[in-house]
Design a protein around this motif. Sequence first.
Motif, short mmCIF file in Angstrom:
data_model
loop_
_atom_site.label_atom_id
_atom_site.label_comp_id
_atom_site.label_asym_id
_atom_site.label_seq_id
_atom_site.Cartn_x
_atom_site.Cartn_y
_atom_site.Cartn_z
N LYS A 229 0.84 -1.21 0.00
CA LYS A 229 0.00 0.00 0.00
C LYS A 229 0.87 1.25 0.00
O LYS A 229 0.52 2.26 -0.63
CB LYS A 229 -0.93 -0.01 1.21
CG LYS A 229 -2.03 -1.06 1.14
CD LYS A 229 -2.93 -0.98 2.36
CE LYS A 229 -4.05 -2.03 2.26
NZ LYS A 229 -4.94 -1.98 3.45
N PHE A 230 2.00 1.18 0.69
CA PHE A 230 2.92 2.32 0.72
C PHE A 230 3.44 2.61 -0.68
O PHE A 230 3.45 3.76 -1.13
CB PHE A 230 4.08 2.02 1.66
CG PHE A 230 5.05 3.15 1.81
CD1 PHE A 230 4.84 4.14 2.75
CD2 PHE A 230 6.20 3.22 1.03
CE1 PHE A 230 5.75 5.20 2.91
CE2 PHE A 230 7.11 4.25 1.17
CZ PHE A 230 6.88 5.24 2.12
N ARG A 231 3.86 1.58 -1.39
CA ARG A 231 4.39 1.78 -2.74
C ARG A 231 3.32 2.30 -3.69
O ARG A 231 3.59 3.17 -4.53
CB ARG A 231 4.97 0.47 -3.27
CG ARG A 231 5.64 0.60 -4.63
CD ARG A 231 6.33 -0.69 -5.03
NE ARG A 231 7.51 -0.92 -4.22
CZ ARG A 231 8.71 -0.44 -4.52
NH1 ARG A 231 8.88 0.33 -5.57
NH2 ARG A 231 9.74 -0.71 -3.74
N LYS A 232 2.09 1.81 -3.55
CA LYS A 232 1.00 2.30 -4.39
C LYS A 232 0.75 3.79 -4.14
O LYS A 232 0.53 4.56 -5.08
CB LYS A 232 -0.28 1.50 -4.13
CG LYS A 232 -0.27 0.10 -4.72
CD LYS A 232 -1.59 -0.61 -4.45
CE LYS A 232 -1.61 -2.00 -5.08
NZ LYS A 232 -2.88 -2.71 -4.81
N ALA A 233 0.78 4.19 -2.88
CA ALA A 233 0.57 5.60 -2.54
C ALA A 233 1.69 6.47 -3.12
O ALA A 233 1.43 7.54 -3.68
CB ALA A 233 0.50 5.76 -1.03
N VAL A 234 2.92 5.99 -3.01
CA VAL A 234 4.05 6.74 -3.54
C VAL A 234 3.97 6.83 -5.07
O VAL A 234 4.25 7.88 -5.65
CB VAL A 234 5.38 6.10 -3.10
CG1 VAL A 234 6.56 6.71 -3.87
CG2 VAL A 234 5.58 6.28 -1.61
N ASN A 235 3.56 5.76 -5.72
CA ASN A 235 3.43 5.78 -7.18
C ASN A 235 2.40 6.82 -7.62
O ASN A 235 2.59 7.52 -8.62
CB ASN A 235 3.03 4.40 -7.70
CG ASN A 235 4.19 3.42 -7.69
OD1 ASN A 235 5.35 3.82 -7.64
ND2 ASN A 235 3.88 2.13 -7.72
N LYS A 236 1.31 6.94 -6.86
CA LYS A 236 0.31 7.97 -7.17
C LYS A 236 0.93 9.37 -7.03
O LYS A 236 0.69 10.25 -7.85
CB LYS A 236 -0.90 7.84 -6.24
CG LYS A 236 -1.78 6.66 -6.58
CD LYS A 236 -3.11 6.58 -5.86
CE LYS A 236 -3.28 7.32 -4.63
NZ LYS A 236 -4.52 7.01 -3.89
N ALA A 237 1.73 9.55 -5.98
CA ALA A 237 2.37 10.84 -5.76
C ALA A 237 3.36 11.16 -6.88
O ALA A 237 3.43 12.30 -7.34
CB ALA A 237 3.08 10.84 -4.41
N ILE A 238 4.11 10.16 -7.33
CA ILE A 238 5.09 10.37 -8.40
C ILE A 238 4.39 10.79 -9.69
O ILE A 238 4.82 11.72 -10.38
CB ILE A 238 5.92 9.10 -8.63
CG1 ILE A 238 6.85 8.86 -7.43
CG2 ILE A 238 6.73 9.19 -9.92
CD1 ILE A 238 7.54 7.51 -7.45
#
Length: 237
Positions: free
Chosen positions: A104-113
Motif C-alpha cells: 500500500k505504501f508503494r501504491k501511494a508513492v506511485n500515485k504521488a510520483i
Amino acid sequence: MKCIIVDDEPIAREGIRLLVDEIPQLELLKSFNNAESAAEFIKDITVDLIFLDINMPGINGIEFAHSIPKHTLIIFTTAYSQYALDSYEVDAIDYLVKPIDSIKFRKAVNKAIVYHSLLINEEKKRVDSIEDEYIFVKSDRKYFKVNLDDILFIEGLKDYVIIQMNNQRIITRMSLKAINELLPTSIFFRINKSYIVNKNHIESFDNNDVFIKNYEIAIGYTFREDFFKDFTNNKSL
C-alpha cells in the motif's frame, strides 16, 4: 522526489524511513518529530512530498497540512482511521493506517510520483522554450520574449512568479521551483525560498543580503554556503 517524514513516534519514523529507502525515486531529506520544526524547514527547502502523522502534540498533521505550499504533496500516515475524511480537505494523495503495509505504501508513492510529474509538466508548458539567451513566457494569454541578461531577479508568490527586469515585470502562473529547473545555473542562483537572482546583476553583497539596483534581497540560511562558494569562487581578492 524530495521528501520528509513528520511523526512524533521514533519507531514510526524509522519504519517509514526503511520503506522510503526501498523506492529509488524518493530522496529523504530529513525526519521531524513535530510539525513546527518541519514548517521551519520547508520555508527554505523545496519538499515535494511529506509523510505526515496526524495525532501529534502541538500542531497536528491536519493543521500543518493547511499551511504547506500547494505543490507539496501529502501522504498521511496515522494509527487512527477516523481522520480519513479530514484528509480530503487538504487534497492528500493517500491515507495510510499504521502499521503500514509495504504494498500500500508503494501504491501511494506511485500515485504521488505520477501527480508530481503532471504538476511539473503543466508548469513547464508556461515557459514555451528556453535558449541560451532568452525564454518565452506566457502571461495574459500571450507569449513574451524575455532576454536572460535583462532579468534582474525572479520572485515566487504562491502559484505565480514575477520576472523583474529594469523597466518591466512579467507575472506568470508557475512555481519558482519549475522555472529554476529551466534556467541555466551559470547565470541564475536561487538565493532563498522566494527569490532567484541573476548573478551578473549583483552589484554588492554582505553576509545577509545581495544588492541589485535598488533591491535588497536576503540570502537564505540554507542557501548561504552554496552562494558564497559559487559567487566568490576565483572572483574575490
